[in-house]
Design a protein around this motif. Structure first.
Motif, PDB file in Angstrom:
ATOM      1  N   VAL A  31     -58.311  13.603  47.362  1.00 54.13           N
ATOM      2  CA  VAL A  31     -57.527  14.638  48.044  1.00 54.13           C
ATOM      3  C   VAL A  31     -57.075  15.697  47.045  1.00 54.13           C
ATOM      4  O   VAL A  31     -57.184  16.907  47.309  1.00 54.13           O
ATOM      5  CB  VAL A  31     -56.326  14.008  48.789  1.00 54.13           C
ATOM      6  N   GLN A  32     -56.621  15.265  45.878  1.00 54.52           N
ATOM      7  CA  GLN A  32     -56.182  16.226  44.861  1.00 54.52           C
ATOM      8  C   GLN A  32     -57.334  17.120  44.416  1.00 54.52           C
ATOM      9  O   GLN A  32     -57.175  18.338  44.287  1.00 54.52           O
ATOM     10  CB  GLN A  32     -55.596  15.484  43.632  1.00 54.52           C
ATOM     11  N   ALA A  33     -58.491  16.524  44.205  1.00 56.03           N
ATOM     12  CA  ALA A  33     -59.653  17.301  43.768  1.00 56.03           C
ATOM     13  C   ALA A  33     -60.042  18.323  44.834  1.00 56.03           C
ATOM     14  O   ALA A  33     -60.359  19.476  44.521  1.00 56.03           O
ATOM     15  CB  ALA A  33     -60.823  16.370  43.469  1.00 56.03           C
ATOM     16  N   ALA A  34     -59.983  17.907  46.121  1.00 56.79           N
ATOM     17  CA  ALA A  34     -60.357  18.819  47.198  1.00 56.79           C
ATOM     18  C   ALA A  34     -59.339  19.949  47.339  1.00 56.79           C
ATOM     19  O   ALA A  34     -59.696  21.097  47.617  1.00 56.79           O
ATOM     20  CB  ALA A  34     -60.487  18.046  48.507  1.00 56.79           C
ATOM     21  N   LEU A  35     -58.063  19.641  47.150  1.00 56.63           N
ATOM     22  CA  LEU A  35     -57.016  20.674  47.215  1.00 56.63           C
ATOM     23  C   LEU A  35     -57.304  21.765  46.189  1.00 56.63           C
ATOM     24  O   LEU A  35     -57.205  22.957  46.483  1.00 56.63           O
ATOM     25  CB  LEU A  35     -55.636  20.060  46.954  1.00 56.63           C
ATOM     26  N   ALA A  36     -57.651  21.335  44.991  1.00 61.36           N
ATOM     27  CA  ALA A  36     -57.919  22.283  43.914  1.00 61.36           C
ATOM     28  C   ALA A  36     -59.181  23.087  44.216  1.00 61.36           C
ATOM     29  O   ALA A  36     -59.267  24.280  43.918  1.00 61.36           O
ATOM     30  CB  ALA A  36     -58.082  21.525  42.598  1.00 61.36           C
ATOM     31  N   ASP A  37     -60.144  22.453  44.849  1.00 60.65           N
ATOM     32  CA  ASP A  37     -61.439  23.049  45.116  1.00 60.65           C
ATOM     33  C   ASP A  37     -61.379  24.074  46.265  1.00 60.65           C
ATOM     34  O   ASP A  37     -61.940  25.164  46.182  1.00 60.65           O
ATOM     35  CB  ASP A  37     -62.407  21.898  45.458  1.00 60.65           C
ATOM     36  N   LEU A  38     -60.676  23.727  47.351  1.00 61.97           N
ATOM     37  CA  LEU A  38     -60.779  24.510  48.577  1.00 61.97           C
ATOM     38  C   LEU A  38     -59.873  25.730  48.623  1.00 61.97           C
ATOM     39  O   LEU A  38     -60.154  26.680  49.347  1.00 61.97           O
ATOM     40  CB  LEU A  38     -60.493  23.613  49.791  1.00 61.97           C
ATOM     41  N   GLY A  39     -58.767  25.703  47.908  1.00 58.10           N
ATOM     42  CA  GLY A  39     -57.836  26.829  47.986  1.00 58.10           C
ATOM     43  C   GLY A  39     -57.052  26.776  49.285  1.00 58.10           C
ATOM     44  O   GLY A  39     -56.765  25.698  49.799  1.00 58.10           O
TER      45      GLY A  39
END
Lengths: 506, 361
Positions: free
Chosen positions: B225-233
């Motif tokens: 979830v953290q990685a996706a948050l950083a990725d998606l904006g």
């Protein structure tokens, strides 16, 4: 009062095997020759021989004819001709099935979909692929790979088995705990009924109006319609996969560790178990480096982003340690991960190496009963005087005990059959099923009687009749007639010859 | 077999046999929370709510077996207490929703595109057919290919094939972490973005687009979830607001679903996820990565159906409108013939919810 009505709508087919003795071979060949091009129809005995069995080689039957249509129009014509003359039709993909689902009918036509081998359309944006039924399972993933996608269900025979056969059997694999079975990865099936009607079941949307016929078609063993086109869902490939190998000094502890992993809220990509004899058999064969002193080993795979995998592996390791694992190894590279799996995948061929013959069982039981089942199997080894090596899809409770025997020794085959029967009987008694993923086919047809009551068997015949009123598609398979409900049967691998020996087996 | 001795089941079987003999239609009904759904139904009320309770639940088996009259909320609370859930997030549409009703309606909530539909989680059923016979299909295990998959056939059959007695459902652990993001995007851009994300291994568990705003939920391992948050904006939505929003999507209690907005009936269009915008008059709300599109519209049914079919999907008159007409997308003739025969196979006297799914069954 209502009793008379209950009696009146019982399908006759449920009671007795249908009799196809009156079929006229010459008339059938004549009709088929009119609708099939040269080379698409075979009826000389020597041409029919290669089709006499599928992966269940113990059962062999030569059909009256083999049809190899090139297109759907020819499939329709073949089915119409067979419908008109009341001739049974058995559809066949690659013939890798282990339960005899594609065993020909001796008074019927074997309909091979081998020429339906094209991927018609692959759309990376909507993550779907439209394929013909004769396309190999692995070929779909290979075609999707450049887009970072794959087709998730991975039955052991995936390099050879076809998607049409996967639909017919609702094929599983080692990753279905997390990614589902065939039924969870299909969007649409196009098929032809015995009457020659084309049916579109499902669509490229996620659901369709009316009853869920796609669920009925999946796993129906070619008994409802002949599939001519399939739309599958494609799944994004995980960035990374890593495998944990854990050793235990006690099989019960290993079984408990499986439950503990699930209880911790972890759904691993794969969760497999092998007992000591199985480990020893495969180690000798593939040298995977398995700990031979362990009473049982677990293989637990984690996939996802590197961060996700690291987090899950740490949690898995903690659970395994708390469950008393005597040794834990984590694959440090893709090569090592594949090495961990190599042994598991070689279990069937390894059994074939250490024993002239073996039966492979396919029961599924609730996970918590694994220990109980293993103890019971151990006791049965003594009782029947035969060895059994155990490989399990532990994550979903699907067992593949391999009963080793030598058919050339008087009485061993019978003892092995009784042994297998007892395992399957116990699977049902423990709240499970006689077949988790190999299908009923001809192999387990009698065992269906221990799992279902006559009311349900009658209902299965009614469901079949809703699609195939004359009962011509693969008759005699999957659902036993009430007359037939008598004894147990099982898979037999003859004289050490594993069917398709080059295919990894799970 | 002991269950057939259950006094409730025995009484129901008697009632069904009598109704079949006299051809009396029965309106099989749980909590009545989905009375609005399907075609209008006639018949004597057949209330299933007395047959309730959890029969078996062991979290490590990932399976729960429940009597069909059990309130859905009661089951969900029991699962939540063990850190598990029904991953298909079934809508309740009312406080009385039962498990049997949820299965019969076959509806799935926001997590459907990511986790699967209700039918994907049905492992086994016990039912009373139109002959008053107790039948069991499937079981309590994940992998089971013995016999036709009659259990899943019950999902979405709207009670027209039998009276559900028990269902076994696969359950899943609740995600460790969750976060919600919002993006300002037009409809076509949202469809494009959702499908592009769908092709990547991202932990997207739900999506909803309306009025130029796309809301996306991430669920999974903390690291994922953290990685996706950083990725998606996008703009992060607070946890409480997000929870209320997704509940509002599931239960259709968001202002968008209010009857006053836009006017007309509420249509559900099930589409290929990448299908172009509908270009039909009315208000639009999109879920499931583009695969479920709600439309509140006064356009004629024929036009809506034609457009849905043109784009590869189908349209259901979900709420309001004429409930006596074709609420569900018409079936082609060969499928209709199979439907009629299946109905006849389970309910030969045509007593269960006649007309609820189709004018003939």
């Amino acid at each position: 009062m209502p009793e008379t009505q209950v009696q009146s709508d019982e399908p006759l087919a449920a009671e007795h095997e249908a009799d196809f003795a009156a079929i006229d071979k010459a008339r059938l060949i004549e009709a088929l020759a009119r609708v099939l091009p040269v080379g698409a129809l075979m009826y000389d005995p020597e041409d029919l021989r290669p089709y006499e069995c599928d992966g269940l080689t113990a059962y062999r039957q030569v059909p009256l004819a083999v049809a190899l249509p090139h297109d759907e129009e020819q499939v329709v014509a073949v089915l119409r001709a067979c419908h008109e003359q009341g001739v049974p039709v058995v559809a066949r993909g690659a013939g890798t099935g282990l339960s005899g689902g594609a065993l020909p009918h001796d008074r019927g036509v074997l309909l091979s979909l081998a020429r339906f081998n094209r991927i018609l359309h692959l759309d990376p944006h909507s993550r779907t692929a439209v394929v013909q039924p004769g396309v190999r399972n692995l070929a779909i993933s290979e075609a999707a790979a450049p887009h970072g996608l794959y087709y998730a269900p991975d039955p052991s025979s995936q390099i050879a088995c076809t998607i049409g056969g996967n639909v017919a059997e609702n094929a599983g694999g080692v990753h279905c705990l997390k990614y589902g079975l065939t039924v969870h990865n299909l969007l649409r099936v196009r098929g032809v009924t015995i009457e020659g009607e084309i049916v579109e079941i499902g669509s490229h949307a996620l659901d369709s109006p009316g009853y869920d016929l796609l669920a009925l078609m999946t796993g129906s063993e070619g008994m409802l319609a002949v599939v001519t086109e399939v739309t599958v869902k494609l799944t994004p490939k995980p960035v990374l996969a890593q495998c944990v190998l854990a050793a235990f000094d006690d099989v019960i502890k290993a079984g408990d560790a499986v439950a503990a992993i699930i209880a911790a809220g972890i759904i691993p990509a794969g969760l497999e178990m092998m007992d000591q004899p199985a480990t020893a058999a495969v180690e000798e064969f593939v040298h995977a480096g398995y700990p031979l002193g362990a009473k049982a080993i677990l293989l637990c795979e984690s996939d996802g982003t590197p961060e996700e995998v690291a987090e899950e592996i740490a949690r898995v390791r903690a659970v395994l340690e708390a469950s008393g694992a005597t040794e834990i190894r984590v694959s440090g590279s893709e090569a090592e991960r594949l090495k961990f799996w190599a042994g598991r995948k070689a279990a069937f061929p390894a059994a074939g190496r250490i024993s002239p013959d073996y039966f492979c069982m396919d029961g599924t039981i609730p996970r918590k009963r694994l220990g109980e089942m293993l103890e019971a199997i151990q006791a049965m080894e003594g009782k029947y005087g035969l060895r059994c090596i155990n490989v399990f899809h532990a994550g979903d409770g699907n067992l593949h005990p391999l009963i080793l025997f030598d058919a050339n020794r008087p009485g061993e085959t019978e003892r092995a059959e009784a042994f297998g029967g007892e395992i399957l009987e116990l699977s049902v008694a423990l709240g499970g099923t006689v077949t988790g993923e190999h299908g009923v086919g001809i192999e387990k047809i009698k065992q269906m009687c221990s799992q279902f009551a006559s009311a349900e068997i009658r209902q299965f015949f009614r469901v079949k009749a809703a699609f195939d009123p004359p009962g011509l598609l693969n008759p005699g398979k999957a659902i036993p007639t009430l007359n037939r409900c008598a004894e147990y049967g099982r898979m037999r691998v003859s004289a050490g010859h594993v069917p398709y020996p080059d295919i990894p087996r799970f | 077999m002991s269950d057939s001795l259950d006094p409730i089941v025995a009484a129901w079987a008697d009632r069904i046999r009598a109704a079949a003999a006299d051809r009396i239609a029965l309106h099989v009904r749980g909590g009545g929370s989905k009375d609005f759904y399907g075609r209008s139904v006639r018949g004597e009320r057949f209330d299933t709510t007395d047959y309730r309770g959890i029969v078996a639940y062991e979290p490590t088996e990932l399976v729960v077996t429940v009597r069909a009259g059990t309130p859905l909320a009661e089951l969900e609370a029991e699962l939540a207490a063990k850190g598990q859930m029904l991953a298909f997030e079934p809508p309740h549409f009312g406080s009385g929703a039962t498990v049997g009703g949820a299965v019969a309606a076959g509806l799935s909530g926001p997590r459907r595109a990511a986790a699967g539909a209700l039918r994907d989680f049905v492992l086994g059923v016990k039912l009373l057919d139109g002959r008053g016979e107790v039948l069991r299909f499937g079981g309590q295990v994940m992998k089971n290919v013995a016999g036709y998959d009659v259990s899943r056939l019950m999902a979405g059959s709207l009670g027209t094939l039998g009276v559900l007695l028990e269902v076994s459902l696969k359950v899943l652990p609740r995600p460790v972490a969750e976060a919600t993001l919002r993006f300002d995007l037009g409809e076509a851009e949202a469809i494009g973005r959702l499908n592009a994300w769908g092709g990547r291994p991202l932990p997207i568990s739900a999506s909803a687009w309306a009025d130029g705003a796309l809301t996306v939920r991430l669920s999974g391992a903390e690291a994922a979830v953290q990685a996706a948050l950083a990725d998606l904006g996008g703009e992060r939505v607070g946890a409480d607001e997000a929870a209320a929003f997704w509940l509002g999507v599931r239960e259709q209690t968001l202002p968008w679903f209010g009857a006053g907005v836009g006017g007309g009936a509420l249509w559900r269009l099930s589409m290929p996820s990448a299908a172009a915008p509908l270009k039909l008059g009315g208000e639009r709300f999109m879920e499931w990565g583009g695969a479920q599109r709600w439309l509140r519209s006064t356009e004629p049914a024929g036009r809506i159906r034609e457009r849905a079919a043109q784009l590869g999907g189908h349209a259901t008159l979900f709420r309001g409108g004429d409930r006596s007409g074709a609420v569900f997308h018409p079936l082609p003739a060969p499928l209709l013939a199979i439907h009629r025969r299946l109905k006849d196979a389970f309910d030969p006297a045509d007593i269960f919810n006649p007309g609820r799914l189709h004018q003939d069954f």
